[in-house]
Design a protein around this motif. Structure first.
Motif, PDB file in Angstrom:
ATOM      1  N   PRO A 134       0.813  -1.228   0.000  1.00  0.00           N
ATOM      2  CA  PRO A 134       0.000   0.000   0.000  1.00  0.00           C
ATOM      3  C   PRO A 134       0.846   1.278   0.000  1.00  0.00           C
ATOM      4  O   PRO A 134       0.446   2.280  -0.616  1.00  0.00           O
ATOM      5  CB  PRO A 134      -0.822  -0.122   1.300  1.00  0.00           C
ATOM      6  N   GLU A 135       1.993   1.281   0.675  1.00  0.00           N
ATOM      7  CA  GLU A 135       2.879   2.447   0.648  1.00  0.00           C
ATOM      8  C   GLU A 135       3.354   2.730  -0.771  1.00  0.00           C
ATOM      9  O   GLU A 135       3.404   3.881  -1.206  1.00  0.00           O
ATOM     10  CB  GLU A 135       4.091   2.218   1.552  1.00  0.00           C
ATOM     11  N   GLU A 137       1.875   1.792  -3.577  1.00  0.00           N
ATOM     12  CA  GLU A 137       0.741   2.225  -4.391  1.00  0.00           C
ATOM     13  C   GLU A 137       0.392   3.683  -4.108  1.00  0.00           C
ATOM     14  O   GLU A 137       0.076   4.454  -5.028  1.00  0.00           O
ATOM     15  CB  GLU A 137      -0.468   1.329  -4.121  1.00  0.00           C
ATOM     16  N   THR A 138       0.463   4.086  -2.836  1.00  0.00           N
ATOM     17  CA  THR A 138       0.155   5.470  -2.471  1.00  0.00           C
ATOM     18  C   THR A 138       1.163   6.431  -3.082  1.00  0.00           C
ATOM     19  O   THR A 138       0.798   7.485  -3.628  1.00  0.00           O
ATOM     20  CB  THR A 138       0.138   5.635  -0.937  1.00  0.00           C
ATOM     21  N   TYR A 139       2.443   6.074  -3.024  1.00  0.00           N
ATOM     22  CA  TYR A 139       3.478   6.927  -3.613  1.00  0.00           C
ATOM     23  C   TYR A 139       3.256   7.056  -5.119  1.00  0.00           C
ATOM     24  O   TYR A 139       3.368   8.145  -5.687  1.00  0.00           O
ATOM     25  CB  TYR A 139       4.866   6.350  -3.335  1.00  0.00           C
ATOM     26  N   LYS A 141       0.410   6.774  -6.820  1.00  0.00           N
ATOM     27  CA  LYS A 141      -0.792   7.553  -7.138  1.00  0.00           C
ATOM     28  C   LYS A 141      -0.648   9.034  -6.777  1.00  0.00           C
ATOM     29  O   LYS A 141      -1.113   9.909  -7.511  1.00  0.00           O
ATOM     30  CB  LYS A 141      -2.006   6.969  -6.401  1.00  0.00           C
ATOM     31  N   GLU A 142       0.011   9.298  -5.637  1.00  0.00           N
ATOM     32  CA  GLU A 142       0.034  10.671  -5.132  1.00  0.00           C
ATOM     33  C   GLU A 142       1.244  11.475  -5.600  1.00  0.00           C
ATOM     34  O   GLU A 142       1.188  12.706  -5.664  1.00  0.00           O
ATOM     35  CB  GLU A 142      -0.019  10.667  -3.600  1.00  0.00           C
TER      36      GLU A 142
END
Length: 226
Positions: A134-135, A137-139, A141-142
């Motif tokens: 998830p870390e 994926e967050t990096y 996307k954001e």
């Protein structure tokens, strides 16, 4: 823990500017393509501390030139600033490199050192630092996707860059450790920041700083424990 080194370190203003220019070749690490002067100085100090550790501990060997060339070939496909610069051609790539102060040979050596540092970071610090999916994926996307969308480019698929993002996040964790280490060196008097604008290095996370021009921002290292 991290060990100190007795060698002095002097970082010139030209080194800071070079680090700022190098950011364009690290689109996963530096979305936006440019460090602030303070961020560039912090990266330089971190790199110097890691190179000290690499010399002392000899945990990793330099990567093969063929592996460096392979990474650079992949890199050329994912630099947002390359859009419209014909980086897919040899002439366009050389022109892009020259615009950022590099020859092909210079970038090869710099990228080779970068790969070795990342290998060392993984070997030395990976235990105890767990990067979750998830870390990553967050990096992606954001941080990454918006940078490509801003330039109206198609971002690389997550599966192609997830390993690179993992490296970026690991490096961020290590940078926190290095900040603590630098602060302890400053407190012990083993490091002196010579330029006032960089005196916050090793304190709280760096904020934006304006470049004061052609002075010599220096980190002087003396004494130190082995």
């Amino acid at each position: 823990g991290v060990q100190t080194c007795a060698l002095p370190i002097l970082i010139m203003a030209s080194d800071v500017e070079d680090q700022r220019r190098f950011a364009v070749f690290e689109p996963l690490t530096v979305p936006g393509g440019e460090f602030t002067p303070m961020e560039a100085m912090q990266q330089l100090v971190n790199r110097t501390l890691l190179l000290d550790q690499m010399d002392e501990q000899e945990l990793v060997t330099p990567p093969a030139d063929a592996d460096v060339d392979k990474e650079i070939a992949e890199l050329r496909e994912h630099i947002p600033a390359c859009a419209g610069q014909h980086c897919e051609t040899e002439e366009g790539w050389r022109r892009f490199l020259a615009a950022h102060g590099y020859t092909e040979a210079q970038l090869h050596e710099r990228w080779k050192q970068r790969m070795q540092i990342l290998d060392f970071v993984s070997a030395r610090f990976r235990t105890g630092i767990r990067i979750t999916k998830p870390e990553i994926e967050t990096y992606y996307k954001e941080k990454l996707v918006p940078e490509f969308e801003k330039r109206k480019l198609t971002p690389p698929p997550l599966e192609r860059v997830s390993d690179r993002i993992d490296e970026v996040l690991l490096q961020q964790h290590v940078n926190v450790l290095l900040g603590d280490y630098l602060r302890s060196l400053k407190d012990a008097g083993s490091v002196q920041i010579l330029d006032p604008q960089y005196n916050t290095l090793g304190n709280s996370p760096a904020t934006n700083a304006n470049n004061s021009g052609g002075d010599v921002p220096g980190v002087a290292r003396h004494g130190g424990e082995q």
